[in-house]
Design a protein around this motif. Sequence first.
Motif, PDB file in Angstrom:
ATOM      1  N   ARG A   1      -8.141  -5.961  -6.193  1.00  0.00           N
ATOM      2  CA  ARG A   1      -7.528  -4.708  -5.788  1.00  0.00           C
ATOM      3  C   ARG A   1      -7.496  -4.347  -4.850  1.00  0.00           C
ATOM      4  NH1 ARG A   1     -11.681  -1.909  -2.096  1.00  0.00           N
ATOM      5  NH2 ARG A   1     -11.076  -0.231  -2.799  1.00  0.00           N
TER       6      ARG A   1
ATOM      7  N   GLY B   1      -7.522  -1.312  -1.747  1.00  0.00           N
ATOM      8  CA  GLY B   1      -8.384  -0.143  -1.171  1.00  0.00           C
ATOM      9  C   GLY B   1      -7.273   1.052   0.089  1.00  0.00           C
TER      10      GLY B   1
ATOM     11  N   HIS C   1     -12.360 -11.545   2.203  1.00  0.00           N
ATOM     12  CA  HIS C   1     -13.397 -10.400   1.859  1.00  0.00           C
ATOM     13  C   HIS C   1     -13.244  -9.422   0.441  1.00  0.00           C
ATOM     14  CE1 HIS C   1      -9.896  -8.666   4.675  1.00  0.00           C
ATOM     15  NE2 HIS C   1     -10.442  -8.024   3.887  1.00  0.00           N
TER      16      HIS C   1
ATOM     17  N   GLY D   1     -11.778  -1.060   4.682  1.00  0.00           N
ATOM     18  CA  GLY D   1     -13.165  -1.768   3.450  1.00  0.00           C
ATOM     19  C   GLY D   1     -14.068  -0.940   3.767  1.00  0.00           C
ATOM     20  N   TYR D   2     -14.110   0.177   2.903  1.00  0.00           N
ATOM     21  CA  TYR D   2     -15.492   0.555   3.138  1.00  0.00           C
ATOM     22  C   TYR D   2     -16.041  -0.141   1.825  1.00  0.00           C
ATOM     23  CZ  TYR D   2     -14.821   5.211   6.292  1.00  0.00           C
ATOM     24  OH  TYR D   2     -14.962   5.259   7.019  1.00  0.00           O
TER      25      TYR D   2
ATOM     26  N   ASP E   1     -15.356  -2.986  -0.133  1.00  0.00           N
ATOM     27  CA  ASP E   1     -15.408  -4.418  -0.087  1.00  0.00           C
ATOM     28  C   ASP E   1     -16.825  -4.670   1.171  1.00  0.00           C
ATOM     29  OD1 ASP E   1     -13.288  -5.292  -1.210  1.00  0.00           O
ATOM     30  OD2 ASP E   1     -11.678  -5.086   1.137  1.00  0.00           O
TER      31      ASP E   1
ATOM     32  N   ARG F   1       0.506  -0.812  -0.097  1.00  0.00           N
ATOM     33  CA  ARG F   1      -0.331   0.078  -0.569  1.00  0.00           C
ATOM     34  C   ARG F   1       1.062   1.689  -0.275  1.00  0.00           C
ATOM     35  NH1 ARG F   1      -3.579  -1.459   3.243  1.00  0.00           N
ATOM     36  NH2 ARG F   1      -5.481  -1.595   2.041  1.00  0.00           N
TER      37      ARG F   1
END
Length: 171
Positions: A120, A122, A157, A126-127, A129, A4
Amino acid sequence: MDKREIAYTKRNALSMKEVQIKSETILKNLEPYLKGIVGIYMAYGHEVDITKLLKQADITCCVPVCDGDYQMSFYLVDENTVFKKSHYGILEPVNAKIIDKNEIDMIIVPMVAFDAQRHRMGHGKGYYDRYLKDYQGMKIGVAFECQKFPQLDVYPHDIPMDLIISEDAKY
Ligand SMILES: Nc1nc2c(c(=O)[nH]1)N(C=O)[C@@H](CNc1ccc(C(=O)N[C@@H](CCC(=O)O)C(=O)O)cc1)CN2
Ligand SMILES: Nc1ncnc2c1ncn2[C@@H]1O[C@H](COP(=O)(O)OP(=O)(O)OP(=O)(O)O)[C@@H](O)[C@H]1O
């Protein structure tokens, strides 16, 4: 640095001029897929800027609003909508009408990193997902080519994209 952080560093190395030019190309590549009600996002920092879609007359746009519980909902917007900055510094609509997930034809998803298998990454909260878990429409990830990794780690997830579009390719 984890993946990340590497992705943030690479993306931040692009000049805003490069972000603008590459975003234009990504918008062109997106064009054939756009129809009906489209979930977009209000770009911030060095994200792919797709905000121009708000002005596109043949589609209806909606954007996410986050709540305190790492959940988000989409609200209908147009070029006259008033926005205010959320605590992440991202623009969120004021007085907009909420839209049901089942009514959104496609969602354009921001990505910090991706791979050619359409996984992907982010911001790690986790918004998306959570929101996309039971979403039936088309999920299109957008990112710059420099955010591509040979292979991301995949968690149960994680929701894969149906299509990923960069300035150079489609996956
Ligand atoms: N434009 C946009 N809107 C979006 C998202 C997104 O990724 N992009 N989201 C997707 O989930 C949700 C907001 N979630 C977020 C979660 C964490 C951070 C965050 O921690 N940002 C860091 C570093 C950002 C950077 O360097 O690019 C920060 O603000 O310090 C931001 C947004 C909903 N709206
Ligand atoms: N469907 C879900 N239900 C409950 N928790 C979830 C769900 N999806 C993700 N999470 C949790 O959210 C956290 C962040 O997940 P992850 O790192 O995959 O986010 P991300 O995809 O990078 O970020 P975002 O979706 O916000 O752009 C993890 O701790 C994960 O366990």
